[in-house]
Design a protein around this motif. Structure first.
Motif, PDB file in Angstrom:
ATOM      1  N   ILE A 110       5.349   2.374  -8.523  1.00 57.20           N
ATOM      2  CA  ILE A 110       6.142   2.916  -7.402  1.00 57.20           C
ATOM      3  C   ILE A 110       5.528   2.471  -6.056  1.00 57.20           C
ATOM      4  N   SER A 111       6.323   1.762  -5.268  1.00 58.33           N
ATOM      5  CA  SER A 111       5.813   1.176  -4.016  1.00 58.33           C
ATOM      6  C   SER A 111       5.253   2.205  -3.051  1.00 58.33           C
ATOM      7  N   GLU A 112       5.934   3.353  -2.915  1.00 58.96           N
ATOM      8  CA  GLU A 112       5.488   4.381  -1.958  1.00 58.96           C
ATOM      9  C   GLU A 112       4.089   4.880  -2.328  1.00 58.96           C
ATOM     10  N   ILE A 113       3.818   4.958  -3.611  1.00 62.49           N
ATOM     11  CA  ILE A 113       2.493   5.408  -4.064  1.00 62.49           C
ATOM     12  C   ILE A 113       1.463   4.334  -3.755  1.00 62.49           C
ATOM     13  N   ARG A 114       1.809   3.105  -4.042  1.00 60.78           N
ATOM     14  CA  ARG A 114       0.875   2.001  -3.777  1.00 60.78           C
ATOM     15  C   ARG A 114       0.534   1.932  -2.289  1.00 60.78           C
ATOM     16  N   LYS A 115       1.539   2.158  -1.449  1.00 62.67           N
ATOM     17  CA  LYS A 115       1.323   2.077  -0.007  1.00 62.67           C
ATOM     18  C   LYS A 115       0.276   3.111   0.423  1.00 62.67           C
ATOM     19  N   LYS A 116       0.436   4.322  -0.080  1.00 61.34           N
ATOM     20  CA  LYS A 116      -0.498   5.407   0.285  1.00 61.34           C
ATOM     21  C   LYS A 116      -1.915   5.082  -0.207  1.00 61.34           C
ATOM     22  N   LEU A 117      -2.021   4.656  -1.477  1.00 63.86           N
ATOM     23  CA  LEU A 117      -3.360   4.436  -2.037  1.00 63.86           C
ATOM     24  C   LEU A 117      -4.025   3.193  -1.441  1.00 63.86           C
ATOM     25  N   VAL A 118      -3.249   2.151  -1.221  1.00 66.84           N
ATOM     26  CA  VAL A 118      -3.829   0.929  -0.638  1.00 66.84           C
ATOM     27  C   VAL A 118      -4.402   1.243   0.755  1.00 66.84           C
ATOM     28  N   ALA A 119      -3.674   2.037   1.551  1.00 71.39           N
ATOM     29  CA  ALA A 119      -4.167   2.386   2.895  1.00 71.39           C
ATOM     30  C   ALA A 119      -5.495   3.147   2.785  1.00 71.39           C
ATOM     31  N   GLU A 120      -5.581   4.060   1.822  1.00 69.07           N
ATOM     32  CA  GLU A 120      -6.836   4.823   1.654  1.00 69.07           C
ATOM     33  C   GLU A 120      -7.973   3.889   1.220  1.00 69.07           C
ATOM     34  N   GLN A 121      -7.639   2.939   0.346  1.00 68.59           N
ATOM     35  CA  GLN A 121      -8.669   2.005  -0.149  1.00 68.59           C
ATOM     36  C   GLN A 121      -9.174   1.092   0.977  1.00 68.59           C
ATOM     37  N   GLN A 122      -8.247   0.644   1.807  1.00 68.07           N
ATOM     38  CA  GLN A 122      -8.657  -0.250   2.906  1.00 68.07           C
ATOM     39  C   GLN A 122      -9.574   0.483   3.874  1.00 68.07           C
ATOM     40  N   LYS A 123      -9.306   1.769   4.063  1.00 69.73           N
ATOM     41  CA  LYS A 123     -10.139   2.567   4.961  1.00 69.73           C
ATOM     42  C   LYS A 123     -11.567   2.675   4.386  1.00 69.73           C
TER      43      LYS A 123
END
Ligand code: DC
Length: 230
Positions: A110-123
């Protein structure tokens, strides 16, 4: 003077990514982030709220509840690595069950989930000095990572490793269902539309079907040493 780098480890399920990542984090005093644990924790949340099951996925309901999911890693000194917390609860055990493994690829697509987790990972990687393992770290999360590894091994070897892990943890599972799960997850993870599992062009591939952990670690440390001294 050596510099702090980002080490991205991607690859198929049960290729020993986390074992290598933990050893690297310890040796170089880096932060280790197991991104699979984050997708697993979201899947556990979805399961607990009946948004996902073997035969169904209420994608919209899950997306509408994304703000109610808080993930954090808390370092456990005794274990020597960080455990996954979902909304303040330690879920390290629950996220590793076969049941969660059978749901996670559906949720991770699910793209919306990936977007949230990727942002947290990049941080988490903002200050480098990080080893991150997953499926899209070298391709999407940190395309600029200084060192990218891509781990593979035969499905049979991988299922054998995972089977032993689960049996050691006291789960009653059959080898055939583990083999099926490993192959099915690889299929879904590699064919999904958003950030499919693939080797980054500049990643170094390791097939560890017949390579022990010591030999792998030694070879990988040589690559890290070269990068941090560059
Ligand atoms: O690494 P793992 O087997 O614990 O990961 C569980 C699942 O999470 C995996 O089948 C696909 C998904 N995943 C992902 O889509 N992207 C990541 N960066 C990490 C995991």
């Amino acid at each position: 003077m050596s510099k702090k780098i980002i080490i991205a480890i991607d690859g198929f399920s049960s290729t020993g990514k986390s074992t290598i990542a933990k050893l690297l984090a310890k040796k170089y005093n880096y932060i280790y982030v197991d991104t699979g644990a984050m997708y697993r924790a979201v899947s556990l949340f979805a399961k607990q709220n009946n948004f996902v099951g073997k035969e169904f996925l209420h994608k919209d309901k899950l997306i509408n509840n994304l703000d109610n999911i808080t993930l954090s890693f808390q370092f456990n000194k005794e274990l020597g690595f960080a455990e996954m917390f979902l909304n303040g609860q330690n879920v390290e055990k629950e996220i590793r069950t076969l049941e969660v493994s059978q749901l996670v690829s559906k949720v991770a697509a699910i793209s919306e989930i990936r977007k949230k987790l990727v942002a947290e990972q990049q941080k988490m990687g903002e200050n480098s000095g990080i080893v991150m393992d997953g499926r899209d770290i070298g391709t999407v999360v940190f395309p600029e990572a200084e060192l990218k590894l891509f781990m593979t091994a035969s499905a049979d070897k991988r299922a054998t490793r995972r089977y032993k892990e689960l049996i050691d943890r006291g789960e009653k599972v059959k080898f055939e269902e583990i083999l099926f799960n490993v192959e099915e997850r690889d299929r879904i993870d590699s064919t999904r539309e958003d950030s499919p599992l693939m080797k980054a062009v500049d990643a170094i591939e390791f097939d560890n079907s017949d390579m022990g952990i010591d030999e792998q670690f030694e070879r990988i440390c040589a690559l890290v040493d070269r990068k941090i001294l560059e």
